[in-house]
Design a protein around this motif. Structure first.
Motif, PDB file in Angstrom:
ATOM      1  N   SER A 158       0.820  -1.218   0.000  1.00 62.24           N
ATOM      2  CA  SER A 158       0.000   0.000   0.000  1.00 62.24           C
ATOM      3  C   SER A 158       0.850   1.264   0.000  1.00 62.24           C
ATOM      4  O   SER A 158       0.383   2.330  -0.409  1.00 62.24           O
ATOM      5  CB  SER A 158      -0.946   0.006   1.207  1.00 62.24           C
ATOM      6  N   LEU A 159       2.098   1.157   0.449  1.00 58.27           N
ATOM      7  CA  LEU A 159       2.984   2.323   0.492  1.00 58.27           C
ATOM      8  C   LEU A 159       3.747   2.540  -0.813  1.00 58.27           C
ATOM      9  O   LEU A 159       4.258   3.635  -1.059  1.00 58.27           O
ATOM     10  CB  LEU A 159       3.995   2.167   1.635  1.00 58.27           C
ATOM     11  N   LYS A 160       3.826   1.515  -1.629  1.00 62.03           N
ATOM     12  CA  LYS A 160       4.613   1.610  -2.855  1.00 62.03           C
ATOM     13  C   LYS A 160       3.846   2.353  -3.947  1.00 62.03           C
ATOM     14  O   LYS A 160       2.621   2.383  -3.963  1.00 62.03           O
ATOM     15  CB  LYS A 160       4.977   0.210  -3.352  1.00 62.03           C
ATOM     16  N   ASN A 161       4.611   2.932  -4.856  1.00 61.56           N
ATOM     17  CA  ASN A 161       4.035   3.549  -6.049  1.00 61.56           C
ATOM     18  C   ASN A 161       4.133   2.532  -7.178  1.00 61.56           C
ATOM     19  O   ASN A 161       5.197   2.303  -7.739  1.00 61.56           O
ATOM     20  CB  ASN A 161       4.781   4.835  -6.404  1.00 61.56           C
ATOM     21  N   ILE A 162       3.012   1.907  -7.486  1.00 59.77           N
ATOM     22  CA  ILE A 162       2.972   0.815  -8.453  1.00 59.77           C
ATOM     23  C   ILE A 162       2.405   1.323  -9.774  1.00 59.77           C
ATOM     24  O   ILE A 162       1.313   1.900  -9.813  1.00 59.77           O
ATOM     25  CB  ILE A 162       2.101  -0.349  -7.939  1.00 59.77           C
ATOM     26  N   SER A 163       3.154   1.111 -10.859  1.00 57.69           N
ATOM     27  CA  SER A 163       2.690   1.533 -12.185  1.00 57.69           C
ATOM     28  C   SER A 163       1.940   0.393 -12.859  1.00 57.69           C
ATOM     29  O   SER A 163       2.387  -0.755 -12.850  1.00 57.69           O
ATOM     30  CB  SER A 163       3.869   1.963 -13.057  1.00 57.69           C
ATOM     31  N   ARG A 164       0.792   0.752 -13.432  1.00 56.22           N
ATOM     32  CA  ARG A 164      -0.035  -0.243 -14.107  1.00 56.22           C
ATOM     33  C   ARG A 164      -0.883   0.464 -15.162  1.00 56.22           C
ATOM     34  O   ARG A 164      -1.566   1.441 -14.857  1.00 56.22           O
ATOM     35  CB  ARG A 164      -0.940  -0.947 -13.094  1.00 56.22           C
ATOM     36  N   ASP A 165      -0.807  -0.018 -16.392  1.00 52.69           N
ATOM     37  CA  ASP A 165      -1.627   0.532 -17.483  1.00 52.69           C
ATOM     38  C   ASP A 165      -1.479   2.046 -17.611  1.00 52.69           C
ATOM     39  O   ASP A 165      -2.460   2.780 -17.780  1.00 52.69           O
ATOM     40  CB  ASP A 165      -3.104   0.172 -17.272  1.00 52.69           C
ATOM     41  N   GLY A 166      -0.245   2.518 -17.505  1.00 50.63           N
ATOM     42  CA  GLY A 166       0.015   3.939 -17.678  1.00 50.63           C
ATOM     43  C   GLY A 166      -0.357   4.802 -16.490  1.00 50.63           C
ATOM     44  O   GLY A 166      -0.332   6.033 -16.574  1.00 50.63           O
ATOM     45  N   ARG A 167      -0.688   4.189 -15.373  1.00 45.62           N
ATOM     46  CA  ARG A 167      -1.081   4.928 -14.173  1.00 45.62           C
ATOM     47  C   ARG A 167      -0.259   4.436 -12.989  1.00 45.62           C
ATOM     48  O   ARG A 167       0.019   3.247 -12.879  1.00 45.62           O
ATOM     49  CB  ARG A 167      -2.570   4.723 -13.898  1.00 45.62           C
ATOM     50  N   THR A 168       0.139   5.357 -12.116  1.00 43.51           N
ATOM     51  CA  THR A 168       0.938   4.999 -10.946  1.00 43.51           C
ATOM     52  C   THR A 168       0.115   5.206  -9.684  1.00 43.51           C
ATOM     53  O   THR A 168      -0.505   6.262  -9.505  1.00 43.51           O
ATOM     54  CB  THR A 168       2.224   5.842 -10.876  1.00 43.51           C
ATOM     55  N   SER A 169       0.120   4.212  -8.827  1.00 40.30           N
ATOM     56  CA  SER A 169      -0.684   4.282  -7.606  1.00 40.30           C
ATOM     57  C   SER A 169      -0.108   5.293  -6.626  1.00 40.30           C
ATOM     58  O   SER A 169       1.074   5.633  -6.659  1.00 40.30           O
ATOM     59  CB  SER A 169      -0.780   2.905  -6.946  1.00 40.30           C
ATOM     60  N   HIS A 170      -0.948   5.740  -5.735  1.00 39.49           N
ATOM     61  CA  HIS A 170      -0.639   6.741  -4.714  1.00 39.49           C
ATOM     62  C   HIS A 170      -0.188   6.030  -3.440  1.00 39.49           C
ATOM     63  O   HIS A 170      -0.737   4.994  -3.074  1.00 39.49           O
ATOM     64  CB  HIS A 170      -1.932   7.536  -4.478  1.00 39.49           C
ATOM     65  N   THR A 171       0.844   6.565  -2.775  1.00 35.10           N
ATOM     66  CA  THR A 171       1.239   6.023  -1.476  1.00 35.10           C
ATOM     67  C   THR A 171       0.096   6.207  -0.488  1.00 35.10           C
ATOM     68  O   THR A 171      -0.362   7.324  -0.252  1.00 35.10           O
ATOM     69  CB  THR A 171       2.491   6.744  -0.943  1.00 35.10           C
ATOM     70  N   ASP A 172      -0.380   5.117   0.084  1.00 31.44           N
ATOM     71  CA  ASP A 172      -1.499   5.200   1.022  1.00 31.44           C
ATOM     72  C   ASP A 172      -1.099   5.891   2.320  1.00 31.44           C
ATOM     73  O   ASP A 172       0.038   5.747   2.794  1.00 31.44           O
ATOM     74  CB  ASP A 172      -1.998   3.794   1.385  1.00 31.44           C
ATOM     75  N   GLY A 173      -2.040   6.603   2.901  1.00 33.82           N
ATOM     76  CA  GLY A 173      -1.898   6.998   4.287  1.00 33.82           C
ATOM     77  C   GLY A 173      -2.097   5.776   5.166  1.00 33.82           C
ATOM     78  O   GLY A 173      -2.765   4.816   4.766  1.00 33.82           O
ATOM     79  N   LEU A 174      -1.514   5.779   6.356  1.00 35.28           N
ATOM     80  CA  LEU A 174      -1.633   4.645   7.275  1.00 35.28           C
ATOM     81  C   LEU A 174      -2.304   5.078   8.572  1.00 35.28           C
ATOM     82  O   LEU A 174      -2.021   6.158   9.096  1.00 35.28           O
ATOM     83  CB  LEU A 174      -0.256   4.065   7.613  1.00 35.28           C
ATOM     84  N   LEU A 175      -3.164   4.208   9.080  1.00 31.69           N
ATOM     85  CA  LEU A 175      -3.828   4.456  10.354  1.00 31.69           C
ATOM     86  C   LEU A 175      -3.959   3.139  11.101  1.00 31.69           C
ATOM     87  O   LEU A 175      -4.467   2.158  10.551  1.00 31.69           O
ATOM     88  CB  LEU A 175      -5.217   5.063  10.117  1.00 31.69           C
ATOM     89  N   GLY A 176      -3.486   3.107  12.336  1.00 28.41           N
ATOM     90  CA  GLY A 176      -3.617   1.916  13.163  1.00 28.41           C
ATOM     91  C   GLY A 176      -4.743   2.087  14.170  1.00 28.41           C
ATOM     92  O   GLY A 176      -4.747   3.048  14.944  1.00 28.41           O
ATOM     93  N   VAL A 177      -5.702   1.176  14.152  1.00 27.68           N
ATOM     94  CA  VAL A 177      -6.826   1.220  15.084  1.00 27.68           C
ATOM     95  C   VAL A 177      -6.610   0.149  16.152  1.00 27.68           C
ATOM     96  O   VAL A 177      -6.361  -1.019  15.835  1.00 27.68           O
ATOM     97  CB  VAL A 177      -8.162   1.001  14.352  1.00 27.68           C
ATOM     98  N   ILE A 178      -6.705   0.566  17.413  1.00 29.45           N
ATOM     99  CA  ILE A 178      -6.433  -0.321  18.549  1.00 29.45           C
ATOM    100  C   ILE A 178      -7.750  -0.754  19.187  1.00 29.45           C
ATOM    101  O   ILE A 178      -8.446   0.066  19.792  1.00 29.45           O
ATOM    102  CB  ILE A 178      -5.570   0.397  19.607  1.00 29.45           C
ATOM    103  N   PRO A 179      -8.125  -2.017  19.066  1.00 34.93           N
ATOM    104  CA  PRO A 179      -9.358  -2.492  19.705  1.00 34.93           C
ATOM    105  C   PRO A 179      -9.142  -2.776  21.198  1.00 34.93           C
ATOM    106  O   PRO A 179      -8.012  -2.995  21.645  1.00 34.93           O
ATOM    107  CB  PRO A 179      -9.675  -3.796  18.959  1.00 34.93           C
ATOM    108  N   PRO A 180     -10.226  -2.824  21.959  1.00 34.14           N
ATOM    109  CA  PRO A 180     -10.119  -3.111  23.398  1.00 34.14           C
ATOM    110  C   PRO A 180     -10.135  -4.615  23.684  1.00 34.14           C
ATOM    111  O   PRO A 180     -11.085  -5.146  24.271  1.00 34.14           O
ATOM    112  CB  PRO A 180     -11.360  -2.419  23.964  1.00 34.14           C
ATOM    113  N   PHE A 181      -9.086  -5.305  23.272  1.00 34.32           N
ATOM    114  CA  PHE A 181      -9.003  -6.729  23.580  1.00 34.32           C
ATOM    115  C   PHE A 181      -8.952  -6.923  25.096  1.00 34.32           C
ATOM    116  O   PHE A 181      -8.380  -6.104  25.822  1.00 34.32           O
ATOM    117  CB  PHE A 181      -7.767  -7.349  22.935  1.00 34.32           C
ATOM    118  N   TYR A 182      -9.546  -8.007  25.563  1.00 31.34           N
ATOM    119  CA  TYR A 182      -9.616  -8.321  26.999  1.00 31.34           C
ATOM    120  C   TYR A 182     -10.372  -7.237  27.775  1.00 31.34           C
ATOM    121  O   TYR A 182     -10.203  -7.083  28.979  1.00 31.34           O
ATOM    122  CB  TYR A 182      -8.217  -8.510  27.604  1.00 31.34           C
ATOM    123  N   GLY A 183     -11.182  -6.454  27.058  1.00 31.28           N
ATOM    124  CA  GLY A 183     -12.026  -5.471  27.714  1.00 31.28           C
ATOM    125  C   GLY A 183     -11.416  -4.104  27.911  1.00 31.28           C
ATOM    126  O   GLY A 183     -12.075  -3.196  28.425  1.00 31.28           O
TER     127      GLY A 183
END
Length: 203
Positions: free
Chosen positions: A85-110
């Motif tokens: 998701s972070l890489k710039n991947i070229s495909r069919d004349g188009r290059t992908s955008h570096t994704d923003g990243l977000l980590g979501v922390i769930p309340p495991f064990y309450g």
């Protein structure tokens, strides 16, 4: 503004929290490009087929949401998904955008203590630390990587929880109350990511 998102998570631990995230997105969930409960079961297919399937989902996204979990290091895919998701991947004349990243922390064990600890500083400030030994190296490398580093508190040298790292962490309860705030922040950072952050894109 809605953004095309992908959710990276350990299925056996976090599919419930994936669904919570999708519920929180509301109408914006139509822009979600990852797996759902209706996705085909790829358990018995080859590694290369799984990679190709994931590439199709991730390529067009702009924000990758990572659901943290106690045993996420057992996943064969989370770190690969982040890297792609972070890489710039070229495909069919188009290059992908570096994704923003977000980590979501769930309340495991309450609660959140499995991953979050509070630190009381002599000056009265309270900061948090994260049990990053539970995360992948590519996640650790994209934490605290703002350039130049800006301290929210110069005395205790704490960084802003959203701008100080390319990969920001947020509690599940905070995310579901205002998902746009955190997704927009991740996307905004991605617009000038290479200039403002020392990004690690490779495993």
């Amino acid at each position: 503004m809605a953004h095309k998102t992908f959710i990276s998570y350990k299925y056996s631990e976090s599919r419930f929290y994936r669904d919570q995230i999708l519920d929180a997105l509301g109408d914006d969930a139509v822009f979600y490009k990852g797996e759902t409960s209706d996705s085909p079961n790829l358990t018995d297919t080859t590694t290369e087929n799984i990679k190709n399937h994931l590439k199709q989902m991730i390529y067009d996204t702009t924000v990758t949401i990572i659901v943290l979990s106690p045993n996420m290091l057992q996943s064969n895919w989370i770190d690969w998904e982040i890297s792609y998701s972070l890489k710039n991947i070229s495909r069919d004349g188009r290059t992908s955008h570096t994704d923003g990243l977000l980590g979501v922390i769930p309340p495991f064990y309450g609660n959140y203590s499995w991953f979050i600890s509070e630190i009381n500083h002599p000056d009265g400030h309270v900061t948090v630390s994260y049990n990053e030994e539970l995360t992948f190296p590519i996640m650790k490398a994209n934490r605290g990587n703002q350039k130049p580093k800006v301290y929210a508190c110069p005395d205790c040298q704490s960084i802003d929880k959203l701008s100080g790292s390319y990969l920001s962490y947020v509690k599940m309860e905070d995310f579901v109350n205002n998902p746009s705030r955190y997704i927009d922040n991740a996307y905004d950072k991605s617009l000038n990511a290479d200039n403002n952050y020392d990004l690690t894109k490779l495993l």
